[in-house]
Design a protein around this motif. Structure first.
Motif, mmCIF file in Angstrom:
data_model
loop_
_atom_site.group_PDB
_atom_site.id
_atom_site.type_symbol
_atom_site.label_atom_id
_atom_site.label_comp_id
_atom_site.label_asym_id
_atom_site.label_seq_id
_atom_site.Cartn_x
_atom_site.Cartn_y
_atom_site.Cartn_z
ATOM 1 N N GLU A 109 -15.912 7.818 -2.190
ATOM 2 C CA GLU A 109 -15.894 7.723 -0.517
ATOM 3 C C GLU A 109 -16.831 6.505 -0.377
ATOM 4 O OE1 GLU A 109 -16.210 11.328 1.193
ATOM 5 O OE2 GLU A 109 -16.084 10.491 3.260
ATOM 6 N N ASP A 110 -16.387 5.738 0.542
ATOM 7 C CA ASP A 110 -17.231 4.422 0.819
ATOM 8 C C ASP A 110 -17.241 4.345 2.611
ATOM 9 O OD1 ASP A 110 -18.623 1.971 0.424
ATOM 10 O OD2 ASP A 110 -16.866 1.067 0.497
ATOM 11 N N PHE A 111 -18.419 4.510 2.821
ATOM 12 C CA PHE A 111 -18.601 4.525 4.395
ATOM 13 C C PHE A 111 -17.612 5.049 5.345
ATOM 14 C CE2 PHE A 111 -20.915 0.753 2.949
ATOM 15 C CZ PHE A 111 -22.249 0.888 3.367
ATOM 16 N N GLY A 112 -17.172 6.455 4.951
ATOM 17 C CA GLY A 112 -16.266 6.985 5.573
ATOM 18 C C GLY A 112 -14.856 6.808 5.202
ATOM 19 N N ASN A 113 -14.574 6.021 4.008
ATOM 20 C CA ASN A 113 -13.470 5.779 3.674
ATOM 21 C C ASN A 113 -12.990 6.092 2.210
ATOM 22 O OD1 ASN A 113 -12.553 4.453 5.894
ATOM 23 N ND2 ASN A 113 -11.785 2.517 5.153
ATOM 24 N N LEU A 114 -11.949 6.678 1.997
ATOM 25 C CA LEU A 114 -11.485 6.924 0.534
ATOM 26 C C LEU A 114 -10.714 5.745 0.032
ATOM 27 C CD1 LEU A 114 -9.596 10.375 1.070
ATOM 28 C CD2 LEU A 114 -11.921 10.191 0.397
ATOM 29 N N VAL A 115 -11.402 5.351 -1.218
ATOM 30 C CA VAL A 115 -11.143 4.179 -1.888
ATOM 31 C C VAL A 115 -10.898 4.772 -3.191
ATOM 32 C CG1 VAL A 115 -11.913 1.844 -2.662
ATOM 33 C CG2 VAL A 115 -12.652 3.138 -0.390
ATOM 34 N N PRO A 116 -9.816 4.108 -3.927
ATOM 35 C CA PRO A 116 -9.453 4.414 -5.275
ATOM 36 C C PRO A 116 -10.231 3.742 -6.342
ATOM 37 C CG PRO A 116 -7.874 2.762 -4.636
ATOM 38 C CD PRO A 116 -8.762 3.133 -3.499
ATOM 39 N N THR A 117 -10.702 4.387 -7.303
ATOM 40 C CA THR A 117 -11.607 3.706 -8.378
ATOM 41 C C THR A 117 -10.420 2.945 -9.162
ATOM 42 O OG1 THR A 117 -11.326 5.469 -9.876
ATOM 43 C CG2 THR A 117 -13.283 5.575 -8.277
ATOM 44 N N GLU A 118 -11.166 2.301 -10.394
ATOM 45 C CA GLU A 118 -10.124 1.396 -10.936
ATOM 46 C C GLU A 118 -9.429 2.304 -11.784
ATOM 47 O OE1 GLU A 118 -12.996 -1.622 -12.584
ATOM 48 O OE2 GLU A 118 -12.505 -2.996 -11.128
ATOM 49 N N ARG A 119 -9.852 3.433 -12.229
ATOM 50 C CA ARG A 119 -9.190 4.398 -12.785
ATOM 51 C C ARG A 119 -7.967 4.991 -11.972
ATOM 52 N NH1 ARG A 119 -10.214 9.440 -15.150
ATOM 53 N NH2 ARG A 119 -12.149 9.690 -14.040
ATOM 54 N N GLY A 120 -8.448 5.004 -10.821
ATOM 55 C CA GLY A 120 -7.486 5.818 -9.741
ATOM 56 C C GLY A 120 -6.285 4.655 -9.455
ATOM 57 N N MET A 121 -6.458 3.371 -9.360
ATOM 58 C CA MET A 121 -5.588 2.511 -9.311
ATOM 59 C C MET A 121 -4.617 2.378 -10.431
ATOM 60 S SD MET A 121 -7.993 -0.992 -8.229
ATOM 61 C CE MET A 121 -8.595 -1.320 -6.742
ATOM 62 N N LEU A 122 -4.698 3.004 -11.466
ATOM 63 C CA LEU A 122 -3.902 3.035 -12.653
ATOM 64 C C LEU A 122 -2.684 4.030 -12.379
ATOM 65 C CD1 LEU A 122 -6.114 2.720 -15.906
ATOM 66 C CD2 LEU A 122 -4.037 1.371 -15.252
ATOM 67 N N LEU A 123 -3.271 4.996 -11.459
ATOM 68 C CA LEU A 123 -2.523 6.364 -11.107
ATOM 69 C C LEU A 123 -2.041 6.216 -9.808
ATOM 70 C CD1 LEU A 123 -4.690 8.744 -13.224
ATOM 71 C CD2 LEU A 123 -1.990 8.103 -13.862
ATOM 72 N N LEU A 124 -1.819 5.066 -9.032
ATOM 73 C CA LEU A 124 -1.811 5.193 -7.560
ATOM 74 C C LEU A 124 -0.611 5.843 -7.102
ATOM 75 C CD1 LEU A 124 -3.565 3.661 -5.774
ATOM 76 C CD2 LEU A 124 -2.151 1.705 -5.537
ATOM 77 N N ASN A 125 0.636 5.702 -7.645
ATOM 78 C CA ASN A 125 1.699 6.380 -7.051
ATOM 79 C C ASN A 125 1.438 7.751 -7.123
ATOM 80 O OD1 ASN A 125 3.275 4.094 -6.711
ATOM 81 N ND2 ASN A 125 4.169 4.013 -8.851
ATOM 82 N N GLU A 126 0.984 8.442 -8.220
ATOM 83 C CA GLU A 126 0.529 9.866 -8.200
ATOM 84 C C GLU A 126 -0.540 10.401 -7.126
ATOM 85 O OE1 GLU A 126 0.981 8.065 -10.638
ATOM 86 O OE2 GLU A 126 1.912 8.639 -12.442
ATOM 87 N N LEU A 127 -1.305 9.397 -7.144
ATOM 88 C CA LEU A 127 -2.523 9.751 -6.107
ATOM 89 C C LEU A 127 -2.113 9.756 -4.659
ATOM 90 C CD1 LEU A 127 -5.720 9.980 -6.289
ATOM 91 C CD2 LEU A 127 -5.892 7.381 -6.156
ATOM 92 N N VAL A 128 -1.139 8.778 -4.132
ATOM 93 C CA VAL A 128 -0.723 8.733 -3.028
ATOM 94 C C VAL A 128 0.213 9.789 -2.805
ATOM 95 C CG1 VAL A 128 0.862 7.377 -1.478
ATOM 96 C CG2 VAL A 128 -0.747 5.970 -2.967
ATOM 97 N N LEU A 129 1.030 10.557 -3.691
ATOM 98 C CA LEU A 129 1.978 11.541 -3.179
ATOM 99 C C LEU A 129 0.987 12.679 -3.170
ATOM 100 C CD1 LEU A 129 5.016 10.934 -5.609
ATOM 101 C CD2 LEU A 129 4.900 10.809 -2.833
ATOM 102 N N ALA A 130 -0.051 13.002 -4.156
ATOM 103 C CA ALA A 130 -0.784 14.210 -3.893
ATOM 104 C C ALA A 130 -1.501 14.064 -2.634
ATOM 105 C CB ALA A 130 -1.546 14.065 -5.098
ATOM 106 N N LEU A 131 -2.043 13.016 -2.302
ATOM 107 C CA LEU A 131 -2.934 12.978 -1.062
ATOM 108 C C LEU A 131 -1.958 13.159 0.292
ATOM 109 C CD1 LEU A 131 -5.234 10.056 -1.769
ATOM 110 C CD2 LEU A 131 -5.927 12.239 -1.597
ATOM 111 N N ALA A 132 -0.712 12.303 0.388
ATOM 112 C CA ALA A 132 -0.160 12.043 1.577
ATOM 113 C C ALA A 132 1.222 12.726 1.517
ATOM 114 C CB ALA A 132 -0.194 10.703 2.126
ATOM 115 N N GLY A 133 1.742 13.079 0.348
ATOM 116 C CA GLY A 133 3.060 13.532 0.197
ATOM 117 C C GLY A 133 3.334 15.039 1.143
ATOM 118 N N SER A 134 4.689 15.262 1.499
ATOM 119 C CA SER A 134 4.720 16.445 2.236
ATOM 120 C C SER A 134 4.844 17.548 1.358
ATOM 121 C CB SER A 134 5.835 16.189 3.122
ATOM 122 O OG SER A 134 6.895 15.814 2.337
#
Ligand code: SF4
Length: 368
Positions: A343-368
């Motif tokens: 978390e960075d000033f009220g925003n959620l930001v991927p770490t570099e490890r998170g960037m490697l798993l971006l697709n999975e991350l997005v679906l888990a966070l925002a998928g229906s």
């Protein structure tokens, strides 16, 4: 006025690289004068619908725009500036291939207004360049980069590709050190991806070349993050690093979903949750424009859920991330705890490890 970008596609190349899936052609230089006239005509046709946008970036990509004469690229830029509300401080970029530029052509491009240069270096390992079927050598990258500096360029990007067959982590490290030694303002580094309808894709399908190893590419990504950070480059998007103040405004526009108009064969446009794209074959593109018609080949409107998913995906590619308020706590907390998000000033930001798993991350966070 809304801020917007303009992308112009120049489809000509010296040769065709084996991994390339872009709308690019070698041996078609005889079409250049007609293609240029068509892009000018398309710009005139498209301009009235973009009268309310202030253009803050123009990007010539391809293909290799610098296969065309600097005078032609200048007339293209002047034509656009005459028809659109181009901000006097707009970022204006042209892509270049090291073998298509010298100091004189770069001086002409800089004088014409192309203040930013994006050069396809890809690797400083000759065997990797040969594997990618690039025509240039590491020496020609160094020469072209020196010519850019001598011409007065103060804003240069070098594109790199990692993970080609035979490339080791050590070779990739040497490429990164060579790049850092040149001290470009901006570095883009992409993992090699394989498209089936390319010579590389066919060689892999035939078992003649191994597929890129995703674990090795992940290791290379981590090495890039470490070395470029230590050299003072900010990692502002998954594949992009910049010295402070040199982030690419044009590409930031794509990730921030700023409107953009694409001119040229196959170019894509976006505005107000609608996307449309031009016909891809240059011949069809030119003959459509010559009939006085916009060369639109297709379009789509994004449904609200798709637009939301796309926005989350694109924003999570960047350091800006997404407002934490967009995501339920119970979805975000596990990723904050596991170190894929911070978390960075009220925003959620991927770490570099998170960037490697971006697709999975997005679906888990925002998928229906
Ligand atoms: S120079 Fe770029 S656009 Fe042209 S063939 Fe190679 S990868 Fe494709």
């Amino acid at each position: 006025m809304t801020e917007a970008g303009i992308y112009v596609h120049i489809p000509f190349c010296l040769t065709r690289c084996g991994y390339c899936d872009f709308n690019a052609y070698a041996g078609m230089d005889h079409l250049m004068p007609r293609y240029l006239r068509s892009v000018l005509a398309e710009a005139s046709l498209a301009a009235p619908a973009w009268a309310e946008e202030r253009v803050i970036s123009i990007f010539l990509g391809g293909g290799t725009p610098t296969t065309m004469a600097p005078a032609d690229l200048r007339s293209l830029l002047v034509h656009i500036q005459d028809r659109f509300s181009v901000d006097p401080a707009a970022e204006i970029t042209t892509e270049a291939n090291p073998d298509t530029v010298d100091q004189a052509s770069l001086e002409a491009l800089l004088t014409a207004g192309f203040g930013r240069l994006s050069m396809g270096a890809q690797s400083f390992d000759l065997s990797v360049l040969r594997e990618l079927e690039r025509v240039h050598t590491p020496d020609s990258v160094r020469r072209a980069f020196g010519a850019a500096r001598d011409a007065g360029y103060l804003n240069v990007n070098l594109d790199l590709i990692y993970g080609a067959n035979g490339e080791s982590v050590e070779s990739w490290e040497r490429t990164l050190w060579e790049t850092i030694a040149l001290s470009p303002e901006h570095i883009s580094a992409y993992a090699l991806t394989v498209e089936p309808a390319t010579p590389l894709g066919r060689r892999i399908a035939a078992g003649q070349t191994p597929e890129p190893d995703p674990d090795l590419q992940a290791d290379m990504f981590v090495v890039a993050c470490e070395l470029l950070r230590s050299a003072g480059y900010a990692h502002y998007e998954v594949s992009n690093w910049a010295k402070p103040g040199y982030e690419c405004r044009h590409n930031l526009g794509y990730w921030e979903r700023r409107p953009y108009l694409g001119l040229g064969a196959g170019a894509h446009s976006y505005r107000d949750n609608a996307r449309w794209w031009n016909v891809r074959p240059p011949e069809e593109y030119m003959s459509t424009v010559e009939r006085g018609e916009l060369p639109i080949g297709g379009s789509e409107s994004l449904e609200p859920q798709d637009a939301y998913l796309e926005e989350v995906f694109l924003r999570l590619r960047t350091l800006e991330g997404i407002p934490a308020s967009w995501i339920d706590d119970d979805r975000a907390l596990p990723f904050l705890a596991s170190g894929l998000l911070e978390e960075d000033f009220g925003n959620l930001v991927p770490t570099e490890r998170g960037m490697l798993l971006l697709n999975e991350l997005v679906l888990a966070l925002a998928g229906s």
